[in-house]
Design a protein around this motif. Structure first.
Motif, mmCIF file in Angstrom:
data_model
loop_
_atom_site.group_PDB
_atom_site.id
_atom_site.type_symbol
_atom_site.label_atom_id
_atom_site.label_comp_id
_atom_site.label_asym_id
_atom_site.label_seq_id
_atom_site.Cartn_x
_atom_site.Cartn_y
_atom_site.Cartn_z
ATOM 1 N N PRO A 113 0.855 -1.337 0.008
ATOM 2 C CA PRO A 113 -0.117 -0.043 -0.041
ATOM 3 C C PRO A 113 0.929 1.220 0.095
ATOM 4 O O PRO A 113 0.565 2.242 -0.775
ATOM 5 C CB PRO A 113 -0.934 -0.040 1.196
ATOM 6 C CG PRO A 113 -0.910 -1.544 1.618
ATOM 7 C CD PRO A 113 0.498 -2.185 0.929
ATOM 8 N N GLU A 114 1.942 1.221 0.694
ATOM 9 C CA GLU A 114 2.749 2.631 0.810
ATOM 10 C C GLU A 114 3.581 2.660 -0.500
ATOM 11 O O GLU A 114 3.532 3.898 -0.994
ATOM 12 C CB GLU A 114 3.785 2.459 2.048
ATOM 13 C CG GLU A 114 3.233 2.358 3.494
ATOM 14 C CD GLU A 114 2.510 0.931 3.767
ATOM 15 O OE1 GLU A 114 1.538 1.035 4.596
ATOM 16 O OE2 GLU A 114 2.808 -0.089 3.169
ATOM 17 N N MET A 117 0.855 4.275 -3.069
ATOM 18 C CA MET A 117 0.722 5.632 -2.762
ATOM 19 C C MET A 117 1.874 6.516 -3.375
ATOM 20 O O MET A 117 1.637 7.368 -4.038
ATOM 21 C CB MET A 117 0.507 6.048 -1.400
ATOM 22 C CG MET A 117 -0.852 5.330 -0.772
ATOM 23 S SD MET A 117 -1.230 6.167 0.907
ATOM 24 C CE MET A 117 -0.167 5.133 1.850
ATOM 25 N N ILE A 146 -7.369 3.278 -0.186
ATOM 26 C CA ILE A 146 -6.352 2.138 -0.374
ATOM 27 C C ILE A 146 -6.709 0.925 0.044
ATOM 28 O O ILE A 146 -7.777 0.870 0.908
ATOM 29 C CB ILE A 146 -4.920 2.847 0.441
ATOM 30 C CG1 ILE A 146 -3.777 1.958 0.122
ATOM 31 C CG2 ILE A 146 -5.470 2.601 1.944
ATOM 32 C CD1 ILE A 146 -3.085 2.515 -1.334
ATOM 33 N N GLY A 148 -5.475 -2.582 1.778
ATOM 34 C CA GLY A 148 -4.549 -3.215 2.589
ATOM 35 C C GLY A 148 -4.001 -4.542 1.995
ATOM 36 O O GLY A 148 -4.537 -5.072 1.003
ATOM 37 N N GLY A 236 -1.335 -5.020 -2.299
ATOM 38 C CA GLY A 236 -1.687 -3.628 -2.174
ATOM 39 C C GLY A 236 -2.724 -3.237 -3.141
ATOM 40 O O GLY A 236 -2.859 -4.002 -4.031
ATOM 41 N N VAL A 267 -7.550 8.746 0.276
ATOM 42 C CA VAL A 267 -6.627 7.755 0.372
ATOM 43 C C VAL A 267 -5.884 7.551 1.677
ATOM 44 O O VAL A 267 -5.541 6.641 2.322
ATOM 45 C CB VAL A 267 -5.784 7.877 -0.901
ATOM 46 C CG1 VAL A 267 -4.495 6.851 -0.685
ATOM 47 C CG2 VAL A 267 -6.320 7.638 -2.449
ATOM 48 N N THR A 270 -8.218 6.672 4.548
ATOM 49 C CA THR A 270 -8.479 4.994 4.734
ATOM 50 C C THR A 270 -7.214 4.150 4.702
ATOM 51 O O THR A 270 -7.291 3.095 5.496
ATOM 52 C CB THR A 270 -9.114 4.662 3.202
ATOM 53 O OG1 THR A 270 -8.274 5.050 2.092
ATOM 54 C CG2 THR A 270 -10.385 5.105 2.853
ATOM 55 N N TRP A 271 -6.216 4.878 4.450
ATOM 56 C CA TRP A 271 -4.926 4.098 4.655
ATOM 57 C C TRP A 271 -4.650 4.017 6.451
ATOM 58 O O TRP A 271 -4.358 3.023 6.868
ATOM 59 C CB TRP A 271 -3.512 4.693 4.066
ATOM 60 C CG TRP A 271 -2.285 4.163 4.550
ATOM 61 C CD1 TRP A 271 -1.949 3.081 4.221
ATOM 62 C CD2 TRP A 271 -1.393 4.600 5.690
ATOM 63 N NE1 TRP A 271 -0.502 2.642 4.732
ATOM 64 C CE2 TRP A 271 -0.365 3.619 5.707
ATOM 65 C CE3 TRP A 271 -1.405 5.742 6.562
ATOM 66 C CZ2 TRP A 271 0.654 4.022 6.671
ATOM 67 C CZ3 TRP A 271 -0.384 5.821 7.264
ATOM 68 C CH2 TRP A 271 0.601 4.969 7.474
ATOM 69 N N SER A 274 -7.814 1.771 7.546
ATOM 70 C CA SER A 274 -7.878 0.410 7.426
ATOM 71 C C SER A 274 -6.457 -0.387 8.028
ATOM 72 O O SER A 274 -6.634 -1.435 8.338
ATOM 73 C CB SER A 274 -7.752 0.077 5.848
ATOM 74 O OG SER A 274 -6.798 0.712 5.233
ATOM 75 N N SER A 275 -5.496 0.323 8.090
ATOM 76 C CA SER A 275 -4.267 -0.290 8.416
ATOM 77 C C SER A 275 -4.355 -0.576 10.106
ATOM 78 O O SER A 275 -3.783 -1.655 10.638
ATOM 79 C CB SER A 275 -2.864 0.711 8.234
ATOM 80 O OG SER A 275 -2.950 0.839 6.851
#
Length: 350
Positions: A113-114, A117, A146, A148, A236, A267, A270-271, A274-275
């Motif tokens: 995910p990172e 982004m 995003i 996960g 991701g 984004v 939500t990161w 959700s993380s």
């Protein structure tokens, strides 16, 4: 397109902090594939709220559950036809039209995910995303949530090696259905609502669906003993927001910028959400009656090797696929030194 100036950002955030009692000038319907859960109640609504804030109440978006404005799996058509002006969607639902969608949704490419982004907002991915969607599907689209890292499998059989994967009756979809079949699994495509009973009755051996947070309410852990990690098939990804192209053209450039900014802020939010939720959900699996099984590195290597072959085959015949793939591979090559100076997330210090 995505070089939003500091001035525009400041103006937008100032507008978002202001409150207004005036009625919206523009009312939109938002189509989604989601019947409930975090993607509908948190992520889609978050984008709608961000748009209202950043446009100072000018644009109001009403979020509709999947199936109420058209087919839940054909949201792009719903937006393109104008039945809904905007959507919250998963681009991979259009995989049957063009496999390039898999690269933009997330697949077994190894982008976390990172990393996704970074590629989207610093590596040119978001511009490619918007250009692709407009040219191929005639909708304006940009990332707005995003995804996960997923659980690799909820399974009735332990899976560690490539040999264990042979003949596994696996529920999956999209690009992974093709790649998993090439690796020896017997893949089955079915609606998410059918997975629980299929696992319970032994119709399938295993299923992949989402991250720990997304899987928790499904109850898969109740009918499948083994939880297989890591989710290298979907490390991701992104959800998108789409706008009808004619509706988009009616907006001012400032309102268009605020919609893109609402997506970018969503984004990030939500990161965070959700993380953090995934941490708790995964710990419940660790502490519960399920057995956590980790894939052997040799199997992971085989997955990446087969993915590369699959990518190269589509790139040879699809210009857009090749363009996006080249951008992602170039970005990943530039990330090689990351671990030399950045500490890994989640590893306890000395």
């Amino acid at each position: 397109m995505y070089n939003i100036s500091k001035i525009a950002l400041a103006v937008g955030l100032s507008a978002g902090l202001a409150t207004t009692a005036s009625a919206a000038e523009i009312d939109w319907r938002m189509a989604t594939p989601w019947s409930g859960g975090p993607w509908l109640e948190r992520d889609a609504q978050m984008f709608a709220d961000r748009v209202a804030e950043l446009t100072n109440g000018k644009i109001a978006i009403e979020v509709y559950p999947g199936g109420t404005l058209g087919s839940a799996l054909r949201v792009t058509n719903t937006v393109k036809s104008g039945v809904a002006q905007v959507s919250h969607n998963y681009i991979n639902y259009d995989y049957g039209t063009d496999p390039t969608t898999a690269l933009l949704a997330g697949h077994s490419s190894g982008l976390t995910p990172e990393e996704f982004m970074l590629w989207m907002y610093e590596g040119g991915g978001a511009d490619l995303y918007e250009e692709y969607r407009l040219e191929v599907f005639d909708v304006v689209a940009f990332p707005c949530a995003i995804l996960g890292t997923e659980i690799f499998l909820h399974s009735n059989k332990p899976v560690r090696t490539l040999e264990d994967f042979q003949g596994l009756r696996l529920r999956t979809s999209g690009a992974w259905a093709e790649i998993a079949s090439r690796l020896g699994a017997s893949t089955v495509v079915m609606a998410g609502s059918d997975i629980y009973s299929a696992l319970e009755r032994g119709v399938i051996d295993a299923a992949e669906w989402g991250s720990p947070e997304m899987n928790r309410p499904t109850g898969f852990q109740e009918v499948a003993q083994y939880v297989i990690t890591p989710g290298v098939h979907q490390s991701g990804g992104f959800l998108e927001c789409q706008v009808n192209s004619d509706t988009w053209e009616e907006l001012s450039e400032n309102d268009q910028s605020m919609l893109r900014l609402a997506g970018k802020l969503s984004v990030f939010d939500t990161w965070l959400a959700s993380s953090y939720a995934d941490l708790e959900a995964y710990q419940e699996l660790v502490d519960g009656p399920n057995e956590i099984v980790e894939l052997d590195q040799s199997f992971i290597d085989a997955i990446y090797e087969e993915t590369t072959k699959w990518e190269d085959e589509y790139a040879a015949e699809n210009e857009w696929f090749a363009r996006v793939l080249e951008s992602q591979r170039s970005f990943k090559n530039g990330m090689n030194s990351w671990s030399e100076y950045r500490l890994p997330i989640g590893v306890m210090g000395r």
